[in-house]
Design a protein around this motif. Structure first.
Motif, PDB file in Angstrom:
ATOM      1  N   GLY A  94       8.363  -8.038   2.324  1.00  0.00           N
ATOM      2  CA  GLY A  94       7.019  -8.505   2.742  1.00  0.00           C
ATOM      3  C   GLY A  94       6.154  -7.569   2.512  1.00  0.00           C
ATOM      4  N   ALA A  95       6.197  -6.578   1.623  1.00  0.00           N
ATOM      5  CA  ALA A  95       4.853  -5.709   1.404  1.00  0.00           C
ATOM      6  C   ALA A  95       4.171  -6.155   0.298  1.00  0.00           C
ATOM      7  CB  ALA A  95       5.649  -4.310   1.045  1.00  0.00           C
ATOM      8  N   TRP A  96       2.756  -6.054   0.345  1.00  0.00           N
ATOM      9  CA  TRP A  96       1.955  -6.392  -0.681  1.00  0.00           C
ATOM     10  C   TRP A  96       1.839  -5.221  -1.728  1.00  0.00           C
ATOM     11  CZ3 TRP A  96      -0.506 -10.912  -1.865  1.00  0.00           C
ATOM     12  CH2 TRP A  96      -0.429 -11.815  -0.672  1.00  0.00           C
ATOM     13  N   GLN A  97       1.905  -5.354  -2.903  1.00  0.00           N
ATOM     14  CA  GLN A  97       1.698  -4.467  -3.854  1.00  0.00           C
ATOM     15  C   GLN A  97       1.574  -4.981  -5.287  1.00  0.00           C
ATOM     16  OE1 GLN A  97       5.870  -2.997  -3.331  1.00  0.00           O
ATOM     17  NE2 GLN A  97       6.095  -3.222  -5.373  1.00  0.00           N
ATOM     18  N   ALA A  98       1.395  -4.260  -6.184  1.00  0.00           N
ATOM     19  CA  ALA A  98       1.315  -4.501  -7.430  1.00  0.00           C
ATOM     20  C   ALA A  98       2.591  -4.898  -8.216  1.00  0.00           C
ATOM     21  CB  ALA A  98       0.561  -3.390  -8.294  1.00  0.00           C
ATOM     22  N   ASP A 128       0.027  -0.694   1.233  1.00  0.00           N
ATOM     23  CA  ASP A 128      -0.119   0.819   1.508  1.00  0.00           C
ATOM     24  C   ASP A 128      -0.599   1.807   0.846  1.00  0.00           C
ATOM     25  OD1 ASP A 128       1.587   1.869  -0.456  1.00  0.00           O
ATOM     26  OD2 ASP A 128       3.481   0.968   0.245  1.00  0.00           O
ATOM     27  N   ASP A 129      -0.961   2.875   1.370  1.00  0.00           N
ATOM     28  CA  ASP A 129      -1.698   4.223   0.849  1.00  0.00           C
ATOM     29  C   ASP A 129      -1.149   4.678  -0.423  1.00  0.00           C
ATOM     30  OD1 ASP A 129      -3.245   4.106   3.152  1.00  0.00           O
ATOM     31  OD2 ASP A 129      -2.269   5.880   3.967  1.00  0.00           O
ATOM     32  N   ALA A 130      -0.079   4.594  -0.798  1.00  0.00           N
ATOM     33  CA  ALA A 130       0.444   5.037  -2.216  1.00  0.00           C
ATOM     34  C   ALA A 130       0.047   3.813  -3.258  1.00  0.00           C
ATOM     35  CB  ALA A 130       2.040   4.849  -2.074  1.00  0.00           C
ATOM     36  N   ARG A 145      -3.710   4.421  -3.759  1.00  0.00           N
ATOM     37  CA  ARG A 145      -3.998   5.494  -4.606  1.00  0.00           C
ATOM     38  C   ARG A 145      -3.960   5.205  -6.293  1.00  0.00           C
ATOM     39  NH1 ARG A 145      -0.523   9.527  -6.972  1.00  0.00           N
ATOM     40  NH2 ARG A 145      -1.792  11.718  -7.288  1.00  0.00           N
ATOM     41  N   SER A 146      -2.532   4.362  -6.454  1.00  0.00           N
ATOM     42  CA  SER A 146      -2.482   3.719  -7.702  1.00  0.00           C
ATOM     43  C   SER A 146      -3.460   3.161  -8.519  1.00  0.00           C
ATOM     44  CB  SER A 146      -1.071   3.110  -7.817  1.00  0.00           C
ATOM     45  OG  SER A 146       0.164   4.036  -7.436  1.00  0.00           O
ATOM     46  N   ILE A 147      -3.990   2.320  -7.481  1.00  0.00           N
ATOM     47  CA  ILE A 147      -5.048   1.270  -7.805  1.00  0.00           C
ATOM     48  C   ILE A 147      -6.307   2.138  -8.124  1.00  0.00           C
ATOM     49  CG2 ILE A 147      -6.620  -0.647  -6.990  1.00  0.00           C
ATOM     50  CD1 ILE A 147      -3.995  -1.698  -5.447  1.00  0.00           C
ATOM     51  N   ALA A 148      -6.660   3.101  -7.191  1.00  0.00           N
ATOM     52  CA  ALA A 148      -7.750   3.800  -7.603  1.00  0.00           C
ATOM     53  C   ALA A 148      -7.698   4.553  -8.719  1.00  0.00           C
ATOM     54  CB  ALA A 148      -7.894   4.818  -6.297  1.00  0.00           C
ATOM     55  N   LEU A 149      -6.505   4.992  -9.222  1.00  0.00           N
ATOM     56  CA  LEU A 149      -6.537   6.085 -10.354  1.00  0.00           C
ATOM     57  C   LEU A 149      -6.270   4.964 -11.511  1.00  0.00           C
ATOM     58  CD1 LEU A 149      -3.813   8.492  -9.156  1.00  0.00           C
ATOM     59  CD2 LEU A 149      -6.134   8.977  -9.694  1.00  0.00           C
TER      60      LEU A 149
END
Length: 160
Positions: free
Chosen positions: A43-47, A134-136, A139-143
């Motif tokens: 159920g986690a939201w991620q790329a 999540d924060d990780a 961070r990936s999106i920001a980079l």
């Protein structure tokens, strides 16, 4: 999540011992929005992410995963981040150390949809509304946001 055949074959020989695999994460931008999906397993939201197949170029794996998981065609623009993920131990005891290659991608075509069952929801979301990510992954999106910054990595630096 479907386990690639080459991983199943390796597991026949090594059991649940730690296995090092190369993974890819595709940070896909369309206008001012980013492609995110809700994982079917936790159920986690991620790329969009996945495992590089033997002999496959990592950028090609990122494009393949976008089409396979979310039904979208992307252009893989640049490497944004190289990171070693913390060891994952799955419910069956299998241990995996993922080297994750994060790519900045641009949407080319296709309407996002859960294409192969790995995601239950998928779409383009406003960067300001990423509260469930999540924060990780943030961070990936920001980079990946910068179009031409060099890839970021940890380690390998001279200690002073």
């Amino acid at each position: 999540m479907a386990t690639p055949e080459f991983v199943l074959a390796l597991r026949e020989h090594i059991g649940t011992a730690p296995l090092s695999l190369v993974g890819v994460t595709a940070i896909v931008f369309r206008d001012e929005k980013v492609l995110l999906g809700k994982r079917a397993d936790n159920g986690a939201w991620q790329a969009v992410s996945g495992i590089v197949e033997p002999g496959e170029e990592p950028a090609d794996a990122a494009a393949r995963e976008c089409l396979g998981e979310a039904g979208v065609v992307v252009s893989v623009d640049r490497l944004a981040l190289v990171q070693q993920m913390p060891r994952v131990t799955y419910d069956n005891g299998d241990q995996v150390d993922y080297l994750d290659l994060v790519f900045r991608c641009t949407w080319v075509s296709g309407d996002p949809h859960p294409a192969d069952g790995e995601l239950t929801e998928v779409g383009f979301y406003d960067l300001a509304a990423m509260g469930d990510v999540d924060d990780a992954h943030v961070r990936s999106i920001a980079l990946a946001m910068a179009e031409d910054d060099p890839a970021t990595f940890r380690g390998g630096r001279v200690k002073r």
